[in-house]
Every structure is written in structure tokens, then in C-alpha cells.
Design a protein around this motif. Structure first.
Motif, PDB file in Angstrom:
ATOM      1  N   THR A  68       0.850  -1.189   0.000  1.00  0.00           N
ATOM      2  CA  THR A  68       0.000   0.000   0.000  1.00  0.00           C
ATOM      3  C   THR A  68       0.886   1.239   0.000  1.00  0.00           C
ATOM      4  N   LEU A  69       0.322   2.356  -0.452  1.00  0.00           N
ATOM      5  CA  LEU A  69       1.090   3.594  -0.587  1.00  0.00           C
ATOM      6  C   LEU A  69       0.264   4.764  -0.079  1.00  0.00           C
ATOM      7  N   SER A  70       0.920   5.663   0.650  1.00  0.00           N
ATOM      8  CA  SER A  70       0.240   6.861   1.134  1.00  0.00           C
ATOM      9  C   SER A  70       1.233   8.014   1.176  1.00  0.00           C
ATOM     10  N   GLY A  71       0.725   9.257   1.266  1.00  0.00           N
ATOM     11  CA  GLY A  71       1.600  10.419   1.371  1.00  0.00           C
ATOM     12  C   GLY A  71       2.025  10.973   0.031  1.00  0.00           C
ATOM     13  N   ILE A  72       2.824  12.045   0.087  1.00  0.00           N
ATOM     14  CA  ILE A  72       3.291  12.753  -1.101  1.00  0.00           C
ATOM     15  C   ILE A  72       4.786  13.041  -0.971  1.00  0.00           C
ATOM     16  N   GLY A  73       5.520  12.967  -2.093  1.00  0.00           N
ATOM     17  CA  GLY A  73       6.937  13.318  -2.103  1.00  0.00           C
ATOM     18  C   GLY A  73       7.742  12.542  -1.088  1.00  0.00           C
TER      19      GLY A  73
END
Length: 220
Positions: A68-73
């Protein structure tokens, strides 16, 4: 929902892909996907020698993996089975294990599907070895970063030094050269620039110059 944007940044180990990909993702306001960490996490989770297991055993183990993936930069968080992937996968030893894993079609197939699944849900700056050639061949912006073995070894040496970890420069050169040979000459998805990628040799460039080049290309 607007069309998703996929930007790929490929290149060999130690060329600065992670730093540039994180900064570019922040500039664009989208997540950063470290696909190398996915290979490393498989190797770390399954352990030394797991690349020698038979295909059925590997498939069985991989079936329980979910990314899973979350957040920015820079604040993007890639998790495996709900647990963020951290510095435990960042050692030189696990890097070599990951390179061994990357030669296996069963592992590459599983991670290709996982990566493309994330790319179908998020705009991404995807960093790795074959993002522009195999995983996201239709991406509108592709980059390939490169640098000499000597320069990459020196960068890694200084990085480890700053972290308070002892390192041998000649040994680092040998490790990087070995990984290069394995990555560039493997039968499945060898490391190479996509035909439509912008190649940037970072050997003589500092970070700001490399980033400025990326941004300039994105604005075209």
C-alpha cells in the motif's frame, strides 16, 4: 477524476534516483514509489537464500504480500502488509539479495502486477530499474539517470560515513560494479534506458543541477 500522471526515473544503484524522485514527486504534489524497496522488502522478508527456492514455494509466500502507498513526495510511505518499509532493507547485503531476487521471473511478475496496481490508483513518480521499459511503458515522462561507478561508490561512501557506518571505498566499488553487471545483463527486464527516456549523466552534476534538468524537461 482526472487522468493519472506517471513519471518514471530509472537507473543503476547509487545514482541519486531516490533523492530526485522524492523531490520531483513533491514538486508535482503526487506520491513517490520506490520499487527498489519492494524488491528489497521481498528479499528481507523471505531471507538469505530464498532466491534459490522453487517457484511454487516463492509463489505461495508472495501470495500473502500486499503493498500500500500513502503520502506525497518525501513523506510517501510504502507499506508491506500494513507495516511501513524502513531502513532495515537499506543495507548493502539486502541490496545484493534484492539483485538476486530481481533475476527471478516469478518475483518480477508478482511485483510488476503490484506496481501497476498502484499506478492504476495514483499519479506517481516511480523509481526503479525498468519503470519506463516494462512497468509503465506508456508513461508520458521518462528519465534515466546514470553516473560512473567511481562517483556512485564515492557518494555511497560519504553517505555511510555521515550515518556513522564504517565503509571501504574499494569494496563499495566492487559491490556496485557487480550489481551493475547483474542488473544490466539479466535475461528478464535488463537495466537500460527506454527509447523515449531523457538520459541524464549525473557524474559531474550536483543535486540542484540534476533537479533543475528534471523540472525543465517536465515543463516541456
Amino acid at each position: 477524476m482526472g487522468k493519472l500522471l506517471i513519471v518514471t526515473i530509472d537507473g543503476p544503484a547509487g545514482v541519486g534516483k531516490s533523492t530526485m524522485a522524492k523531490r520531483l514527486a513533491r514538486e508535482l504534489g503526487i506520491p513517490y514509489l520506490d520499487t527498489g524497496a519492494m524488491f528489497r522488502s521481498v528479499a528481507w522478508k523471505l531471507g538469505e537464500g530464498s532466491w534459490e527456492w522453487d517457484e511454487d514455494k516463492l509463489k505461495s509466500e508472495l501470495a500473502s504480500f500486499e503493498y500500500t502507498l500513502s503520502g506525497i513526495g518525501e513523506e510517501s510511505i510504502l507499506s508491506l502488509n500494513g507495516t511501513p518499509i524502513g531502513n532495515e532493507v537499506r543495507t548493502e547485503e539486502v541490496g545484493m539479495w534484492a539483485s538476486n531476487m530481481a533475476t527471478l521471473p516469478v518475483v518480477r511478475s508478482f511485483l510488476k502486477e503490484a506496481q501497476q496496481s498502484l499506478g492504476a490508483r495514483f499519479s506517481l513518480v516511480a523509481e526503479g530499474r525498468d519503470m519506463g521499459t516494462v512497468i509503465f511503458p506508456e508513461a508520458p515522462r521518462k528519465f534515466f539517470l546514470d553516473a560512473s561507478v567511481e562517483e556512485r561508490a564515492a557518494r555511497r561512501f560519504h553517505q555511510l560515513e555521515q550515518m556513522g557506518k564504517p565503509a571501504d571505498l574499494e569494496e563499495l566499488k566492487e559491490q556496485i560494479a557487480k550489481r551493475d553487471h547483474q542488473d544490466r545483463n539479466r535475461a528478464v527486464a535488463p537495466l537500460k534506458a527506454a527509447d523515449d527516456a531523457v538520459t541524464i549523466d549525473t557524474t559531474e552534476l550536483d543535486k540542484e543541477q540534476v533537479f533543475a534538468t528534471l523540472v525543465q524537461e517536465m515543463q516541456k
